[in-house]
Write a protein that holds these residues in place. Sequence first.
Motif, PDB file in Angstrom:
ATOM      1  N   ILE A 154      34.065  54.789  48.655  1.00 30.64           N
ATOM      2  CA  ILE A 154      34.451  53.838  47.492  1.00 30.64           C
ATOM      3  C   ILE A 154      35.701  54.583  46.980  1.00 30.64           C
ATOM      4  CG2 ILE A 154      33.817  52.984  45.226  1.00 30.64           C
ATOM      5  CD1 ILE A 154      30.897  52.921  46.441  1.00 30.64           C
ATOM      6  N   GLY A 155      35.547  55.659  46.661  1.00 27.75           N
ATOM      7  CA  GLY A 155      36.864  56.285  46.176  1.00 27.75           C
ATOM      8  C   GLY A 155      38.228  56.124  46.833  1.00 27.75           C
ATOM      9  N   ALA A 156      38.179  56.109  48.401  1.00 25.06           N
ATOM     10  CA  ALA A 156      39.244  56.109  49.282  1.00 25.06           C
ATOM     11  C   ALA A 156      39.724  54.417  49.126  1.00 25.06           C
ATOM     12  CB  ALA A 156      38.963  56.168  50.343  1.00 25.06           C
ATOM     13  N   ALA A 157      38.798  53.403  48.875  1.00 21.38           N
ATOM     14  CA  ALA A 157      39.066  52.118  48.736  1.00 21.38           C
ATOM     15  C   ALA A 157      39.891  51.724  47.457  1.00 21.38           C
ATOM     16  CB  ALA A 157      37.853  51.037  48.676  1.00 21.38           C
ATOM     17  N   VAL A 158      39.416  52.668  46.380  1.00 23.20           N
ATOM     18  CA  VAL A 158      40.202  52.534  44.883  1.00 23.20           C
ATOM     19  C   VAL A 158      41.525  53.022  44.945  1.00 23.20           C
ATOM     20  CG1 VAL A 158      39.826  53.056  42.676  1.00 23.20           C
ATOM     21  CG2 VAL A 158      37.916  52.349  43.736  1.00 23.20           C
ATOM     22  N   ARG A 159      41.391  54.196  45.805  1.00 26.58           N
ATOM     23  CA  ARG A 159      42.746  54.873  45.696  1.00 26.58           C
ATOM     24  C   ARG A 159      43.750  53.857  46.403  1.00 26.58           C
ATOM     25  NH1 ARG A 159      44.707  60.900  47.788  1.00 26.58           N
ATOM     26  NH2 ARG A 159      46.671  60.621  47.399  1.00 26.58           N
ATOM     27  N   LEU A 160      43.530  53.331  47.535  1.00 31.15           N
ATOM     28  CA  LEU A 160      44.223  52.366  48.366  1.00 31.15           C
ATOM     29  C   LEU A 160      44.876  51.102  47.579  1.00 31.15           C
ATOM     30  CD1 LEU A 160      45.490  51.345  50.878  1.00 31.15           C
ATOM     31  CD2 LEU A 160      43.503  50.147  51.522  1.00 31.15           C
ATOM     32  N   LEU A 161      43.688  50.822  46.793  1.00 34.83           N
ATOM     33  CA  LEU A 161      43.992  49.464  45.775  1.00 34.83           C
ATOM     34  C   LEU A 161      45.133  49.918  44.903  1.00 34.83           C
ATOM     35  CD1 LEU A 161      40.510  47.915  45.101  1.00 34.83           C
ATOM     36  CD2 LEU A 161      42.485  46.997  46.678  1.00 34.83           C
ATOM     37  N   LEU A 162      44.892  51.136  44.302  1.00 32.17           N
ATOM     38  CA  LEU A 162      45.741  51.219  43.202  1.00 32.17           C
ATOM     39  C   LEU A 162      47.152  51.961  43.536  1.00 32.17           C
ATOM     40  CD1 LEU A 162      43.114  53.178  40.759  1.00 32.17           C
ATOM     41  CD2 LEU A 162      44.392  50.995  40.622  1.00 32.17           C
ATOM     42  N   CYS A 196      48.260  46.311  45.539  1.00 28.55           N
ATOM     43  CA  CYS A 196      48.308  46.124  43.893  1.00 28.55           C
ATOM     44  C   CYS A 196      48.960  44.779  43.606  1.00 28.55           C
ATOM     45  CB  CYS A 196      49.179  47.313  43.507  1.00 28.55           C
ATOM     46  SG  CYS A 196      49.047  47.265  41.670  1.00 28.55           S
ATOM     47  N   GLN A 197      49.935  44.395  44.294  1.00 26.43           N
ATOM     48  CA  GLN A 197      50.701  43.294  44.042  1.00 26.43           C
ATOM     49  C   GLN A 197      49.836  42.067  43.953  1.00 26.43           C
ATOM     50  OE1 GLN A 197      54.354  42.417  45.937  1.00 26.43           O
ATOM     51  NE2 GLN A 197      55.115  41.135  44.553  1.00 26.43           N
ATOM     52  N   THR A 198      49.123  41.867  45.373  1.00 29.63           N
ATOM     53  CA  THR A 198      48.300  40.842  45.898  1.00 29.63           C
ATOM     54  C   THR A 198      47.317  40.903  44.876  1.00 29.63           C
ATOM     55  OG1 THR A 198      48.918  41.324  48.015  1.00 29.63           O
ATOM     56  CG2 THR A 198      46.634  40.015  47.625  1.00 29.63           C
ATOM     57  N   LEU A 199      46.602  41.886  44.246  1.00 34.05           N
ATOM     58  CA  LEU A 199      45.551  41.975  43.433  1.00 34.05           C
ATOM     59  C   LEU A 199      45.995  41.476  41.828  1.00 34.05           C
ATOM     60  CD1 LEU A 199      42.536  42.632  42.815  1.00 34.05           C
ATOM     61  CD2 LEU A 199      43.416  45.100  41.986  1.00 34.05           C
ATOM     62  N   THR A 200      47.196  41.838  41.530  1.00 35.99           N
ATOM     63  CA  THR A 200      47.656  41.122  40.264  1.00 35.99           C
ATOM     64  C   THR A 200      47.714  39.903  40.312  1.00 35.99           C
ATOM     65  OG1 THR A 200      48.776  43.276  40.050  1.00 35.99           O
ATOM     66  CG2 THR A 200      49.597  41.475  38.601  1.00 35.99           C
ATOM     67  N   GLN A 201      48.526  39.287  41.454  1.00 42.04           N
ATOM     68  CA  GLN A 201      48.757  37.877  41.660  1.00 42.04           C
ATOM     69  C   GLN A 201      47.087  37.013  41.467  1.00 42.04           C
ATOM     70  OE1 GLN A 201      51.037  37.534  45.196  1.00 42.04           O
ATOM     71  NE2 GLN A 201      52.978  37.742  43.999  1.00 42.04           N
ATOM     72  N   LEU A 224      44.520  38.022  40.099  1.00 44.83           N
ATOM     73  CA  LEU A 224      44.095  37.992  38.739  1.00 44.83           C
ATOM     74  C   LEU A 224      44.856  36.967  37.731  1.00 44.83           C
ATOM     75  CD1 LEU A 224      43.338  41.589  38.083  1.00 44.83           C
ATOM     76  CD2 LEU A 224      41.665  40.062  38.492  1.00 44.83           C
ATOM     77  N   ALA A 225      46.064  36.980  38.213  1.00 45.01           N
ATOM     78  CA  ALA A 225      46.932  35.956  37.217  1.00 45.01           C
ATOM     79  C   ALA A 225      46.735  34.655  37.595  1.00 45.01           C
ATOM     80  CB  ALA A 225      48.514  36.296  37.578  1.00 45.01           C
ATOM     81  N   SER A 226      46.301  34.269  38.769  1.00 46.33           N
ATOM     82  CA  SER A 226      45.970  33.031  39.257  1.00 46.33           C
ATOM     83  C   SER A 226      44.397  32.510  38.599  1.00 46.33           C
ATOM     84  CB  SER A 226      45.847  32.818  41.074  1.00 46.33           C
ATOM     85  OG  SER A 226      47.052  33.182  41.483  1.00 46.33           O
ATOM     86  N   ALA A 227      43.576  33.535  38.499  1.00 46.13           N
ATOM     87  CA  ALA A 227      42.066  33.507  37.940  1.00 46.13           C
ATOM     88  C   ALA A 227      42.646  32.949  36.308  1.00 46.13           C
ATOM     89  CB  ALA A 227      41.495  34.612  38.140  1.00 46.13           C
ATOM     90  N   GLY A 228      43.255  33.882  35.814  1.00 51.07           N
ATOM     91  CA  GLY A 228      43.752  33.521  34.554  1.00 51.07           C
ATOM     92  C   GLY A 228      44.182  32.204  34.226  1.00 51.07           C
ATOM     93  N   ASP A 229      45.001  31.766  35.180  1.00 49.95           N
ATOM     94  CA  ASP A 229      45.608  30.559  34.829  1.00 49.95           C
ATOM     95  C   ASP A 229      44.540  29.241  35.239  1.00 49.95           C
ATOM     96  OD1 ASP A 229      48.090  31.555  34.652  1.00 49.95           O
ATOM     97  OD2 ASP A 229      48.978  31.220  36.540  1.00 49.95           O
ATOM     98  N   LEU A 230      43.593  29.615  36.306  1.00 48.17           N
ATOM     99  CA  LEU A 230      42.580  28.624  36.252  1.00 48.17           C
ATOM    100  C   LEU A 230      41.509  28.574  35.120  1.00 48.17           C
ATOM    101  CD1 LEU A 230      41.327  29.398  39.958  1.00 48.17           C
ATOM    102  CD2 LEU A 230      42.446  27.539  39.371  1.00 48.17           C
TER     103      LEU A 230
END
Length: 93
Positions: free
Chosen positions: A2-10, A16-21, A23-29
């Motif tokens: 799990i730690g490796a997955a979190v490190r990859l994401l961060l 990170c850009q895909t995750l931010t987009q 979350l932004a799309s979810a906020g717009d929804l």
Amino acid sequence: MIGAAVRLLLTNDSVCQTLTQTLASAGDLLKTGSDKVKSTVASGAESVKESVAAGSTIFRDTVKAGKAEFQASVERQRAAPPAPEETPNEQQP
């Protein structure tokens, strides 16, 4: 693991850009959804207001008609001659 997955994401810029987009799309929804809810509630409130106004108009007209008929009934009763009083039949022994 799990730690490796979190490190990859961060640390991975693309992830990170895909995750931010995402979350932004979810906020717009959510904003769009809340706007739809607001408009639905506003139209519902307007509909209720119109129904109450129509109901009060009907009630007012009904009361007015009832008062008019009551007044007419009172006038008819005043104009009619008094009914003769009935005397109880006296039984003779």
